[in-house]
Design a protein around this motif. Structure first.
Motif, PDB file in Angstrom:
ATOM      1  N   HIS A 123     -80.372 -72.059  22.614  1.00  0.00           N
ATOM      2  CA  HIS A 123     -79.867 -71.327  21.449  1.00  0.00           C
ATOM      3  C   HIS A 123     -78.347 -71.482  21.381  1.00  0.00           C
ATOM      4  CE1 HIS A 123     -78.907 -68.063  18.725  1.00  0.00           C
ATOM      5  NE2 HIS A 123     -80.195 -67.830  18.522  1.00  0.00           N
ATOM      6  N   TRP A 124     -77.833 -71.760  20.191  1.00  0.00           N
ATOM      7  CA  TRP A 124     -76.405 -72.059  20.044  1.00  0.00           C
ATOM      8  C   TRP A 124     -75.518 -70.935  20.601  1.00  0.00           C
ATOM      9  CZ3 TRP A 124     -73.473 -68.587  17.326  1.00  0.00           C
ATOM     10  CH2 TRP A 124     -74.145 -67.745  16.426  1.00  0.00           C
ATOM     11  N   TYR A 125     -75.986 -69.687  20.509  1.00  0.00           N
ATOM     12  CA  TYR A 125     -75.169 -68.564  20.952  1.00  0.00           C
ATOM     13  C   TYR A 125     -74.943 -68.593  22.459  1.00  0.00           C
ATOM     14  CZ  TYR A 125     -73.482 -63.744  21.270  1.00  0.00           C
ATOM     15  OH  TYR A 125     -72.717 -62.626  21.503  1.00  0.00           O
ATOM     16  N   TRP A 126     -75.891 -69.176  23.221  1.00  0.00           N
ATOM     17  CA  TRP A 126     -75.818 -69.171  24.671  1.00  0.00           C
ATOM     18  C   TRP A 126     -75.478 -70.526  25.262  1.00  0.00           C
ATOM     19  CZ3 TRP A 126     -75.489 -64.598  26.717  1.00  0.00           C
ATOM     20  CH2 TRP A 126     -76.083 -63.506  26.086  1.00  0.00           C
ATOM     21  N   ALA A 127     -75.217 -71.508  24.418  1.00  0.00           N
ATOM     22  CA  ALA A 127     -74.994 -72.867  24.916  1.00  0.00           C
ATOM     23  C   ALA A 127     -73.778 -72.966  25.834  1.00  0.00           C
ATOM     24  CB  ALA A 127     -74.847 -73.832  23.734  1.00  0.00           C
ATOM     25  N   GLU A 128     -72.679 -72.346  25.437  1.00  0.00           N
ATOM     26  CA  GLU A 128     -71.467 -72.419  26.256  1.00  0.00           C
ATOM     27  C   GLU A 128     -71.669 -71.739  27.609  1.00  0.00           C
ATOM     28  OE1 GLU A 128     -66.701 -71.207  26.091  1.00  0.00           O
ATOM     29  OE2 GLU A 128     -67.957 -70.991  24.300  1.00  0.00           O
ATOM     30  N   ALA A 129     -72.382 -70.607  27.595  1.00  0.00           N
ATOM     31  CA  ALA A 129     -72.638 -69.898  28.853  1.00  0.00           C
ATOM     32  C   ALA A 129     -73.496 -70.733  29.789  1.00  0.00           C
ATOM     33  CB  ALA A 129     -73.322 -68.561  28.563  1.00  0.00           C
ATOM     34  N   LEU A 130     -74.482 -71.442  29.226  1.00  0.00           N
ATOM     35  CA  LEU A 130     -75.332 -72.298  30.050  1.00  0.00           C
ATOM     36  C   LEU A 130     -74.533 -73.458  30.629  1.00  0.00           C
ATOM     37  CD1 LEU A 130     -78.119 -72.978  31.157  1.00  0.00           C
ATOM     38  CD2 LEU A 130     -78.611 -74.180  29.015  1.00  0.00           C
ATOM     39  N   GLN A 131     -73.624 -74.013  29.829  1.00  0.00           N
ATOM     40  CA  GLN A 131     -72.801 -75.115  30.315  1.00  0.00           C
ATOM     41  C   GLN A 131     -71.894 -74.670  31.445  1.00  0.00           C
ATOM     42  OE1 GLN A 131     -72.388 -78.854  28.999  1.00  0.00           O
ATOM     43  NE2 GLN A 131     -72.290 -78.323  31.158  1.00  0.00           N
ATOM     44  N   GLN A 132     -71.300 -73.487  31.310  1.00  0.00           N
ATOM     45  CA  GLN A 132     -70.423 -72.974  32.365  1.00  0.00           C
ATOM     46  C   GLN A 132     -71.204 -72.660  33.641  1.00  0.00           C
ATOM     47  OE1 GLN A 132     -68.380 -69.637  30.633  1.00  0.00           O
ATOM     48  NE2 GLN A 132     -67.048 -70.909  29.356  1.00  0.00           N
ATOM     49  N   ARG A 133     -72.401 -72.160  33.474  1.00  0.00           N
ATOM     50  CA  ARG A 133     -73.220 -71.791  34.632  1.00  0.00           C
ATOM     51  C   ARG A 133     -73.770 -73.024  35.352  1.00  0.00           C
ATOM     52  NH1 ARG A 133     -77.579 -66.928  34.153  1.00  0.00           N
ATOM     53  NH2 ARG A 133     -78.962 -67.411  35.878  1.00  0.00           N
ATOM     54  N   HIS A 134     -74.005 -74.098  34.581  1.00  0.00           N
ATOM     55  CA  HIS A 134     -74.574 -75.320  35.159  1.00  0.00           C
ATOM     56  C   HIS A 134     -73.786 -76.533  34.659  1.00  0.00           C
ATOM     57  CE1 HIS A 134     -78.053 -73.320  36.956  1.00  0.00           C
ATOM     58  NE2 HIS A 134     -78.088 -72.581  35.862  1.00  0.00           N
ATOM     59  N   PRO A 135     -72.586 -76.745  35.180  1.00  0.00           N
ATOM     60  CA  PRO A 135     -71.737 -77.841  34.695  1.00  0.00           C
ATOM     61  C   PRO A 135     -72.324 -79.226  34.936  1.00  0.00           C
ATOM     62  CG  PRO A 135     -70.824 -76.844  36.680  1.00  0.00           C
ATOM     63  CD  PRO A 135     -71.933 -75.955  36.231  1.00  0.00           C
ATOM     64  N   GLN A 136     -73.309 -79.342  35.819  1.00  0.00           N
ATOM     65  CA  GLN A 136     -73.914 -80.643  36.093  1.00  0.00           C
ATOM     66  C   GLN A 136     -74.910 -81.040  35.007  1.00  0.00           C
ATOM     67  OE1 GLN A 136     -74.496 -77.807  37.478  1.00  0.00           O
ATOM     68  NE2 GLN A 136     -76.502 -77.628  38.467  1.00  0.00           N
ATOM     69  N   THR A 137     -75.177 -80.127  34.067  1.00  0.00           N
ATOM     70  CA  THR A 137     -76.073 -80.405  32.949  1.00  0.00           C
ATOM     71  C   THR A 137     -75.248 -80.710  31.702  1.00  0.00           C
ATOM     72  OG1 THR A 137     -77.741 -78.910  33.859  1.00  0.00           O
ATOM     73  CG2 THR A 137     -77.958 -79.499  31.540  1.00  0.00           C
ATOM     74  N   GLN A 138     -75.688 -81.686  30.920  1.00  0.00           N
ATOM     75  CA  GLN A 138     -74.991 -82.031  29.671  1.00  0.00           C
ATOM     76  C   GLN A 138     -75.625 -81.238  28.535  1.00  0.00           C
ATOM     77  OE1 GLN A 138     -74.845 -86.238  28.705  1.00  0.00           O
ATOM     78  NE2 GLN A 138     -74.439 -85.807  26.544  1.00  0.00           N
ATOM     79  N   ILE A 139     -74.986 -80.144  28.153  1.00  0.00           N
ATOM     80  CA  ILE A 139     -75.515 -79.280  27.100  1.00  0.00           C
ATOM     81  C   ILE A 139     -75.055 -79.780  25.737  1.00  0.00           C
ATOM     82  CG2 ILE A 139     -75.631 -76.936  26.198  1.00  0.00           C
ATOM     83  CD1 ILE A 139     -76.970 -77.346  28.927  1.00  0.00           C
ATOM     84  N   GLU A 140     -76.013 -80.018  24.854  1.00  0.00           N
ATOM     85  CA  GLU A 140     -75.725 -80.433  23.480  1.00  0.00           C
ATOM     86  C   GLU A 140     -76.121 -79.274  22.569  1.00  0.00           C
ATOM     87  OE1 GLU A 140     -77.255 -84.306  22.570  1.00  0.00           O
ATOM     88  OE2 GLU A 140     -76.746 -85.090  24.559  1.00  0.00           O
ATOM     89  N   ALA A 141     -75.122 -78.505  22.194  1.00  0.00           N
ATOM     90  CA  ALA A 141     -75.364 -77.215  21.535  1.00  0.00           C
ATOM     91  C   ALA A 141     -75.912 -77.340  20.127  1.00  0.00           C
ATOM     92  CB  ALA A 141     -74.068 -76.409  21.505  1.00  0.00           C
ATOM     93  N   ASP A 142     -75.749 -78.479  19.486  1.00  0.00           N
ATOM     94  CA  ASP A 142     -76.130 -78.594  18.080  1.00  0.00           C
ATOM     95  C   ASP A 142     -77.365 -79.466  17.905  1.00  0.00           C
ATOM     96  OD1 ASP A 142     -75.745 -77.854  15.467  1.00  0.00           O
ATOM     97  OD2 ASP A 142     -74.557 -79.624  14.985  1.00  0.00           O
ATOM     98  N   ARG A 143     -78.388 -79.225  18.713  1.00  0.00           N
ATOM     99  CA  ARG A 143     -79.628 -79.990  18.614  1.00  0.00           C
ATOM    100  C   ARG A 143     -80.815 -79.032  18.543  1.00  0.00           C
ATOM    101  NH1 ARG A 143     -76.769 -83.141  17.117  1.00  0.00           N
ATOM    102  NH2 ARG A 143     -76.279 -85.234  17.839  1.00  0.00           N
ATOM    103  N   ILE A 144     -81.832 -79.416  17.789  1.00  0.00           N
ATOM    104  CA  ILE A 144     -83.035 -78.600  17.653  1.00  0.00           C
ATOM    105  C   ILE A 144     -83.835 -78.625  18.946  1.00  0.00           C
ATOM    106  CG2 ILE A 144     -85.211 -78.338  16.420  1.00  0.00           C
ATOM    107  CD1 ILE A 144     -82.786 -77.494  14.817  1.00  0.00           C
TER     108      ILE A 144
END
Length: 312
Positions: A123-144
């Motif tokens: 969910h776009w609202y939590w994308a940044e938090a997920l990226q900070q919590r797991h920097p080894q993952t490439q989070i793409e916030a604007d994808r379905i």
């Protein structure tokens, strides 16, 4: 037969359960019981964020499924999952064909180490938090939704249904998936690369007349779509239409139409191999150069860069 297993953490969001209808209808449309669906929770009984109490199967190391779908919670940072659930998820997912995080279910997959060095969304609202919590993952916030090998993740809420339909298409083909979407009365099926943010939703007109004009524009993007055309669709005079449209959407009709053209062109570029000249013509731009100028204004990158990103 393909076994679908749902994992529900305490405080799960009930929208995840709506995706079960996709697999139910896939069986109906294909006229065979291809999918079986079972629901699991750590202690058997689990409570949703709405207060709904559900009786599920206890999740153990012996639980098995071909595809695991992990539901998310409304407040993933405020309701950390039980450590036992994360340990079990890591073990049982390793034996499955694939695993999917629905909405903030991506947090559970990441906590279990299943998103390490993978692309993922949430969910776009939590994308940044997920990226900070797991920097080894490439989070793409604007994808379905995103499928990276056997691990799938989706954006929030209704995007979970798009992911479920994509799983059905992977298993049973595009024709069955389209038929299921039709049974669900879906306005459209969204590809994984499509933005989480919809132009129609952003405009949010308050009256049926302006909504009708926007629907007319969306269905006829290859046409010129003058103010007079849109006003006629709304059964208003051009002057009155322009005034009401701007008041309801905060944009001029021309700006809104360009946004719809950009959204359609980007989806077409990401999900097809049509030459850019064809994309420009089909979405109503004068030519490829005109479309490029609009892309630079709207996305800060040319259409070729959007296509390259989609292919990657």
């Amino acid at each position: 037969m393909h076994r679908i297993g749902y994992i529900l953490p305490e405080g799960f969001q009930v929208m995840a359960l709506a995706t079960q209808a996709v697999f139910e209808l896939a069986n109906l449309v294909s006229r065979r019981t291809f999918y079986t669906v079972e629901t699991y929770a750590l202690d058997g009984t689990v409570r949703a964020s709405t207060g709904l109490v559900l009786q599920a199967k206890p999740l153990t190391t012996h639980s098995s499924a071909d595809t695991w779908l992990v539901a998310g919670t409304i407040m993933p940072l405020d309701t950390p999952p039980a450590p036992e659930l994360i340990q079990l998820l890591g073990k049982i997912a390793a034996r499955a064909r694939r695993a999917a995080g629905l909405c903030t279910g991506a947090f559970l997959l990441a906590d279990a180490g299943l998103l390490d060095k993978r692309r993922a969304t949430t969910h776009w609202y939590w994308a940044e938090a997920l990226q900070q919590r797991h920097p080894q993952t490439q989070i793409e916030a604007d994808r379905i939704y995103i499928a990276d090998g056997p691990i799938w993740t989706s954006a929030g809420m209704t995007a979970e249904i798009d992911l479920a339909l994509a799983l059905v298409e992977k298993d049973l083909g595009a024709k069955i998936a389209r038929s299921v979407a039709h049974r669900l009365v879906m306005h459209q099926r969204r590809s994984g690369g499509q933005s989480q943010h919809s132009e129609m939703l952003k405009l949010a007109p308050k009256s049926d007349r302006i909504q009708q004009a926007l629907e007319h524009a969306r269905r006829n993007l290859s046409q010129s779509l003058s103010v007079e055309d849109l006003a006629e669709a709304a059964s208003l005079s051009p002057r009155q239409f322009s005034r009401v449209f701007t008041a309801e959407t905060g944009q001029s009709p021309a700006k809104a139409v360009e946004g719809l053209r950009l959204e359609a062109a980007r989806l077409m570029i990401e999900s097809s191999r049509h030459p850019l000249e064809v994309v420009a013509r089909e979405t109503g731009f004068r030519d490829r150069r005109h479309m490029r100028e609009a892309f630079m204004r709207g996305f800060g990158m040319p259409p070729q860069a959007v296509r390259r990103e989609a292919r990657v």
